[in-house]
Design a protein around this motif. Structure first.
Motif, PDB file in Angstrom:
ATOM      1  N   ASN A 155       0.818  -1.220   0.000  1.00  0.00           N
ATOM      2  CA  ASN A 155       0.000   0.000   0.000  1.00  0.00           C
ATOM      3  C   ASN A 155       0.852   1.270   0.000  1.00  0.00           C
ATOM      4  O   ASN A 155       0.467   2.283   0.582  1.00  0.00           O
ATOM      5  N   ILE A 156       2.027   1.208  -0.644  1.00  0.00           N
ATOM      6  CA  ILE A 156       2.928   2.367  -0.632  1.00  0.00           C
ATOM      7  C   ILE A 156       2.855   3.115  -1.961  1.00  0.00           C
ATOM      8  O   ILE A 156       2.948   2.521  -3.031  1.00  0.00           O
ATOM      9  N   CYS A 157       2.683   4.441  -1.848  1.00  0.00           N
ATOM     10  CA  CYS A 157       2.737   5.312  -3.032  1.00  0.00           C
ATOM     11  C   CYS A 157       3.928   6.238  -2.834  1.00  0.00           C
ATOM     12  O   CYS A 157       4.007   6.963  -1.833  1.00  0.00           O
ATOM     13  N   ILE A 158       4.865   6.194  -3.772  1.00  0.00           N
ATOM     14  CA  ILE A 158       6.019   7.106  -3.673  1.00  0.00           C
ATOM     15  C   ILE A 158       5.528   8.540  -3.898  1.00  0.00           C
ATOM     16  O   ILE A 158       4.700   8.795  -4.778  1.00  0.00           O
ATOM     17  N   TYR A 159       6.050   9.450  -3.088  1.00  0.00           N
ATOM     18  CA  TYR A 159       5.630  10.848  -3.138  1.00  0.00           C
ATOM     19  C   TYR A 159       6.878  11.665  -3.446  1.00  0.00           C
ATOM     20  O   TYR A 159       7.785  11.741  -2.617  1.00  0.00           O
ATOM     21  N   MET A 160       6.952  12.246  -4.621  1.00  0.00           N
ATOM     22  CA  MET A 160       8.180  12.956  -4.996  1.00  0.00           C
ATOM     23  C   MET A 160       7.879  14.437  -5.226  1.00  0.00           C
ATOM     24  O   MET A 160       6.995  14.788  -6.010  1.00  0.00           O
ATOM     25  N   ALA A 161       8.618  15.282  -4.514  1.00  0.00           N
ATOM     26  CA  ALA A 161       8.506  16.731  -4.718  1.00  0.00           C
ATOM     27  C   ALA A 161       9.590  17.110  -5.728  1.00  0.00           C
ATOM     28  O   ALA A 161      10.784  17.045  -5.433  1.00  0.00           O
ATOM     29  N   VAL A 162       9.166  17.499  -6.923  1.00  0.00           N
ATOM     30  CA  VAL A 162      10.121  17.718  -8.018  1.00  0.00           C
ATOM     31  C   VAL A 162      10.709  19.123  -7.909  1.00  0.00           C
ATOM     32  O   VAL A 162       9.977  20.116  -7.850  1.00  0.00           O
ATOM     33  N   ASN A 163      12.027  19.183  -7.882  1.00  0.00           N
ATOM     34  CA  ASN A 163      12.686  20.498  -7.764  1.00  0.00           C
ATOM     35  C   ASN A 163      13.955  20.530  -8.615  1.00  0.00           C
ATOM     36  O   ASN A 163      14.251  19.585  -9.356  1.00  0.00           O
ATOM     37  N   LYS A 164      14.673  21.632  -8.485  1.00  0.00           N
ATOM     38  CA  LYS A 164      15.874  21.875  -9.288  1.00  0.00           C
ATOM     39  C   LYS A 164      16.919  20.758  -9.143  1.00  0.00           C
ATOM     40  O   LYS A 164      17.701  20.514 -10.050  1.00  0.00           O
ATOM     41  N   LEU A 165      16.942  20.103  -7.984  1.00  0.00           N
ATOM     42  CA  LEU A 165      17.988  19.110  -7.731  1.00  0.00           C
ATOM     43  C   LEU A 165      17.650  17.732  -8.296  1.00  0.00           C
ATOM     44  O   LEU A 165      18.537  16.916  -8.507  1.00  0.00           O
ATOM     45  N   ASN A 166      16.342  17.462  -8.489  1.00  0.00           N
ATOM     46  CA  ASN A 166      15.985  16.073  -8.831  1.00  0.00           C
ATOM     47  C   ASN A 166      15.164  15.907 -10.110  1.00  0.00           C
ATOM     48  O   ASN A 166      14.783  14.783 -10.443  1.00  0.00           O
ATOM     49  N   PHE A 167      14.890  17.016 -10.831  1.00  0.00           N
ATOM     50  CA  PHE A 167      13.917  16.902 -11.924  1.00  0.00           C
ATOM     51  C   PHE A 167      14.390  16.007 -13.076  1.00  0.00           C
ATOM     52  O   PHE A 167      13.579  15.504 -13.839  1.00  0.00           O
ATOM     53  N   LYS A 168      15.692  15.765 -13.163  1.00  0.00           N
ATOM     54  CA  LYS A 168      16.201  14.905 -14.245  1.00  0.00           C
ATOM     55  C   LYS A 168      15.973  13.420 -13.916  1.00  0.00           C
ATOM     56  O   LYS A 168      16.218  12.549 -14.754  1.00  0.00           O
ATOM     57  N   GLU A 169      15.543  13.121 -12.686  1.00  0.00           N
ATOM     58  CA  GLU A 169      15.436  11.715 -12.264  1.00  0.00           C
ATOM     59  C   GLU A 169      14.004  11.188 -12.207  1.00  0.00           C
ATOM     60  O   GLU A 169      13.773  10.091 -11.704  1.00  0.00           O
ATOM     61  N   VAL A 170      13.071  11.973 -12.736  1.00  0.00           N
ATOM     62  CA  VAL A 170      11.659  11.570 -12.668  1.00  0.00           C
ATOM     63  C   VAL A 170      11.446  10.176 -13.268  1.00  0.00           C
ATOM     64  O   VAL A 170      10.828   9.306 -12.658  1.00  0.00           O
TER      65      VAL A 170
END
Ligand SMILES: C[S@@+](CC[C@H](N)C(=O)[O-])C[C@H]1O[C@@H](n2cnc3c(N)ncnc32)[C@H](O)[C@@H]1O
Ligand code: SF4
Ligand code: SF4
Length: 300
Positions: A155-170
């Protein structure tokens, strides 16, 4: 979800759209603002350092229910650090079920055990692959991976806050979520620039790149728990806010939409996709309603 619960939510939706009612259906209770991390993008940790009492949380749940709220979130600070008088998050979820909430979810940084089978969805914050996640959230990636592996439920949903540091890893994070048997889905927000975190905001071209990537991955049937139609509206920044169908309660104080509603000027820069999605749904946007039925029935 039971048929009668679905009908209640549908009835609520129709009333909100037709009569422009501003009543909430989703409520979030902040259990504590204590946190064991200090993520680069966050502004809500360790401000008052309070652990709210079991009784006050139960009282708030009952108040929420009596106003018609049926979807409940527990959040923090670090939500899973909460305990009071020998009670923990699992006790709160069981009480919420007894009160009658249809959906009960928690949001966590994943550094504490994720074995919470009572939750409908555990929103687990993961902000990139190992190095990037650790850059944003401290050295926590390996602990989180172990906790995901040890969880007895999917029952896990990954929650990702997309920002300048991580947007290339979506894409990489989506592929990771897709492959992991204990992960059910992934949901995105974009960075919301609280004071001191403005440098993490994506410029328009970067937002466009991420939105195109997420849309491409939804089309490839990746398990993404966001509404396709809300992504372009987010880019245009043309949605009504704050969202009156969501409220947050912290220590008995109620905020429409989010605690962030009190930060001057922040709503115009909002990156929380749930707010975009709710705004579209309750304004009767037909494409969003169709996306919602397809998406929510798949993952909730
Ligand atoms: C405030 S945290 C509380 C729950 C828990 N401690 C966690 O990290 O998931 C809830 C969510 O808000 C996100 N968040 C924090 N600051 C944000 C910001 N400036 N913009 C967008 N999302 C943010 C976090 O990444 C997390 O997914
Ligand atoms: S773990 Fe959650 S509450 Fe704690 S600093 Fe990070 S985003 Fe904020
Ligand atoms: S629109 Fe809602 S979620 Fe977004 S910044 Fe404003 S209060 Fe927060």
């Amino acid at each position: 979800m039971k048929k009668k619960d679905f009908l209640y939510l549908a009835h609520f939706g129709i009333k909100s759209i037709v009569f422009k009612e501003k009543k909430p259906i989703l409520g979030t209770i902040i259990l504590t603002d204590y946190c064991n991390l200090s993520c680069k993008h966050c502004a809500v940790n360790n401000i008052n350092k309070k652990m709210h009492s079991y009784e006050s949380i139960i009282k708030e749940m009952k108040r929420f229910y009596s106003t018609g709220i049926r979807i409940l979130f527990f959040c923090g600070g670090e939500t899973l650090l909460w305990q009071d008088k020998g009670k923990n998050i699992r006790d709160l979820i069981k009480e919420a079920r007894k009160i009658g909430f249809y959906i009960v979810n928690v949001v966590t940084n994943g550094t504490v055990t994720l074995d919470i089978p009572e939750a409908d969805v555990i929103f687990l914050s993961l902000d990139g692959m190992k190095d990037t996640h650790n850059l944003i959230r401290g050295d926590t990636y390996d602990t989180i991976m172990k906790n995901i592996d040890d969880a007895s439920n999917s029952n896990i949903c990954i929650y990702m806050a997309v920002n300048k540091l991580n947007f290339k890893e979506v894409q990489e994070v989506v592929e990771f979520a897709d492959k992991n048997p204990n992960i059910n889905s992934i949901s995105f927000n974009f960075h919301t620039p609280y004071k001191g975190t403005e440098h993490l905001t994506l410029i328009r071209e970067e937002k466009l790149e991420v939105v195109s990537k997420i849309k491409e991955l939804i089309k490839k049937k990746m398990p993404i728990f966001n509404l396709y139609s809300a992504l372009d509206v987010y880019l245009k920044n043309s949605w009504d806010r704050p969202c009156y169908q969501c409220i947050v309660s912290e220590e008995g104080k109620i905020y429409n939409c989010g605690r962030c509603v009190e930060v001057e000027g922040l709503c115009t820069e909002c990156g929380y996709l749930f707010a975009v999605e709710f705004s579209l749904l309750f304004n009767g946007n037909v494409r969003a309603i169709i996306d919602m039925i397809k998406t929510y029935l798949k993952y909730v």
